[in-house]
Design a protein around this motif. Sequence first.
Motif, PDB file in Angstrom:
ATOM      1  N   SER A 161       0.820  -1.213   0.000  1.00 11.46           N
ATOM      2  CA  SER A 161       0.000   0.000   0.000  1.00 11.46           C
ATOM      3  C   SER A 161       0.852   1.259   0.000  1.00 11.46           C
ATOM      4  O   SER A 161       0.422   2.311   0.462  1.00 11.46           O
ATOM      5  N   TRP A 162       2.064   1.173  -0.529  1.00  9.51           N
ATOM      6  CA  TRP A 162       2.917   2.367  -0.641  1.00  9.51           C
ATOM      7  C   TRP A 162       2.119   3.470  -1.361  1.00  9.51           C
ATOM      8  O   TRP A 162       1.566   3.232  -2.427  1.00  9.51           O
ATOM      9  N   PRO A 163       2.065   4.673  -0.774  1.00 15.12           N
ATOM     10  CA  PRO A 163       1.207   5.711  -1.371  1.00 15.12           C
ATOM     11  C   PRO A 163       1.836   6.379  -2.592  1.00 15.12           C
ATOM     12  O   PRO A 163       3.057   6.453  -2.730  1.00 15.12           O
ATOM     13  N   LEU A 164       0.982   6.835  -3.498  1.00 12.96           N
ATOM     14  CA  LEU A 164       1.366   7.702  -4.617  1.00 12.96           C
ATOM     15  C   LEU A 164       2.410   7.068  -5.534  1.00 12.96           C
ATOM     16  O   LEU A 164       3.302   7.739  -6.042  1.00 12.96           O
ATOM     17  N   VAL A 165       2.272   5.785  -5.778  1.00 18.56           N
ATOM     18  CA  VAL A 165       3.205   5.107  -6.679  1.00 18.56           C
ATOM     19  C   VAL A 165       3.138   5.716  -8.076  1.00 18.56           C
ATOM     20  O   VAL A 165       4.166   5.945  -8.722  1.00 18.56           O
ATOM     21  N   SER A 166       1.914   6.014  -8.538  1.00 20.51           N
ATOM     22  CA  SER A 166       1.743   6.521  -9.899  1.00 20.51           C
ATOM     23  C   SER A 166       1.532   8.032  -9.927  1.00 20.51           C
ATOM     24  O   SER A 166       0.982   8.564 -10.899  1.00 20.51           O
ATOM     25  N   ALA A 167       1.993   8.704  -8.897  1.00 25.21           N
ATOM     26  CA  ALA A 167       1.897  10.170  -8.857  1.00 25.21           C
ATOM     27  C   ALA A 167       3.258  10.779  -9.196  1.00 25.21           C
ATOM     28  O   ALA A 167       4.302  10.166  -8.962  1.00 25.21           O
ATOM     29  N   PRO A 168       3.276  11.996  -9.743  1.00 26.67           N
ATOM     30  CA  PRO A 168       4.542  12.652 -10.068  1.00 26.67           C
ATOM     31  C   PRO A 168       5.396  12.886  -8.828  1.00 26.67           C
ATOM     32  O   PRO A 168       4.879  13.017  -7.709  1.00 26.67           O
ATOM     33  N   THR A 169       6.691  12.967  -9.039  1.00 25.28           N
ATOM     34  CA  THR A 169       7.600  13.168  -7.905  1.00 25.28           C
ATOM     35  C   THR A 169       7.400  14.528  -7.258  1.00 25.28           C
ATOM     36  O   THR A 169       7.649  14.683  -6.063  1.00 25.28           O
ATOM     37  N   PHE A 175     -13.294   1.320  -3.371  1.00 26.85           N
ATOM     38  CA  PHE A 175     -12.934   2.275  -2.332  1.00 26.85           C
ATOM     39  C   PHE A 175     -11.594   2.947  -2.630  1.00 26.85           C
ATOM     40  O   PHE A 175     -11.332   4.044  -2.150  1.00 26.85           O
ATOM     41  N   TYR A 176     -10.748   2.274  -3.413  1.00 23.35           N
ATOM     42  CA  TYR A 176      -9.417   2.844  -3.685  1.00 23.35           C
ATOM     43  C   TYR A 176      -9.079   2.893  -5.177  1.00 23.35           C
ATOM     44  O   TYR A 176      -7.955   3.188  -5.564  1.00 23.35           O
TER      45      TYR A 176
END
Length: 636
Positions: free
Chosen positions: A366-374, A416-417
Amino acid sequence: MVTSTTMDHDIYLFHQGNLRYAYQLLGAHMEQQNGQDGVRFTVWAPNAVKVNVVGTFNDWDGRQHPMEKLNENGLWSTFIPDLQKGTIYKYEILTPHGHLQLKADPYAFSSEIRPNTASVLHPLGHYEWNDQSWMNQRKETNLYESPISIYELHLGSWKNIEPEVFYTYREYADMVIPYVKELGYTHIELLPITEHPFDRSWGYQATGYYAVTSRYGTPDDFKYFVDQCHQNGLGVILDWVPGHFCKDQHGLRRFDGEPLYEYSDPMKAEKSQWGTLTFDFGRNEVQSFLMSNAIYWLKEYHLDGLRVDAVASMLYLSFGKEDGEWQPNEYGGSENLEAVSFIKKMNEAIFEEVPNVLMMAEESTSWPLVSAPTYVGGLGFNYKWNMGWMNDMLKYMEMDPIHRKYHHNLITFSLFYAFSENFVLPISHDEVVHGKKSLLNKMPGDYWQKFASLRAFLAYMYAHPGKKLLFMGSEFGQFDEWKDLEDLDWELLNFEAHASTKQYMSDLHKLYKDHPALWEMDHKEEGFEWVDPNNYEQSIVSFIRNSRADDQLVVICNFTPVVYHDYKVGVPTEGVYEEIFTSDAVQFGGSGQMNEMPLHTTSIPWQGQGQHVTMTIPPLGVSFLKRTSLLEEDKS
């Protein structure tokens, strides 16, 4: 050609961990020096006492071609005249312990065919590409608002001449591409084709990170495969493995007699569950090696993306380890801070150098923001595999339908996610091997119910938010799980149930690609709306998929073998609805419980919607409804 000025600058960047094209500096390159044609060899071996180039050209006698140490950071180089393409070579390294060892070139573009292990001289840039139309179109494509359906493929077991005797990349192109194109997929994803010594590692334990495996041919042969895919409208994704490497003596392990590419601390280096070694993500030269490798595959081979394997094993020091087998980071946590930093830097570099490609993380936690920009704190990928959805749905589908009502949350929990990341819904090779059974054989019940459940599952998958990935063989209902030393059971296509399942996948893809509601807003909450998620007693769920043009599809999924007549389904807009697709159609092997007549809405609210239709719900089936006109009495 690398000039002395650019070489000095590249050497500086290499040791800083910021060289994005390290493969142009290191390795073996055909060029001209002082008017003479030859090959420049450059290798990083800081702990070596001496390095020589050996091969068939000097009878493996290292005394004939010693390398010169360029700097105190361990770069060695030499120029050997008159060598030709196809020359076989290795580096002979004298270690600090007085041992002579032969190593393959970490930056070699080609290798000998297993079980031989030497590097093979192969120049880049000689292939003439014919995919400019595809490459131009790719620049303009919005990946997030496009249909993406991926056919995961292991070349050697898709079809082979006999076990461990394979076709070439060019021959595979002629066989694979028409087949995948006919089925309607948008992309092919190849299990790793970097050079690896052991067939049954499937490429996940590599020795030659820059070498396309010689099992199936040359680098130019593989470029032909990619080129032909692009000319036929198919993208190509490579499964890429930066998390670990194998321990074979000719590879990266203790390359110059000491830990170099791997961590020197055994607790950090060892991946005991796989018998491999972890890259030292904190070492600058290793960062240049891996970052350049990702860019190399995307630039030199025109690949459309990378699926990055085992990201969780990079992120966590504790991955696959018991207490006492790992040490916390400086803040007391289990995160590998060096790997996190490297992943972010790598993704930033990739999207600067090769915009609009796919960087897909296989990340199982559940590591957050894997596919979010740095820049917002993310890891910088643009997609993440949805392992939670996969595990829940396979667990649910393997149950006897009579028990499914007690586990209804397994269908609904993913919503939900579903929009917390840009997700790919994967049914990969890992789910149909090692005793897990094929996707078809996971399904309970008799012969008919197995096929019906498979069709229902696939329809639900293609209706659920997220891009799609399916492993080869599932498209025609392979009964046996994946046999990695044999090819697929193609003879099954002689049987009606399997042939109709293949046709079903083709028609399902047409439905998928023809309706933006199924992909245009995959990553936005407004792209999905529940109609009824709560009917656990009958194991039925219904929902709406929306497009930007307000083009809606209503999807009803029944996960029991019971037929329901006169079933009320809430719909968002009054008018006339038609069942535009059902998994229970006779031509697919279904029972034919279809809604062939138009469905007129009744203006009585139902299931949170302003009106409803009354319809037949097929057994173990999924129906897609679309409003096709206003009510008859409203027409002028």
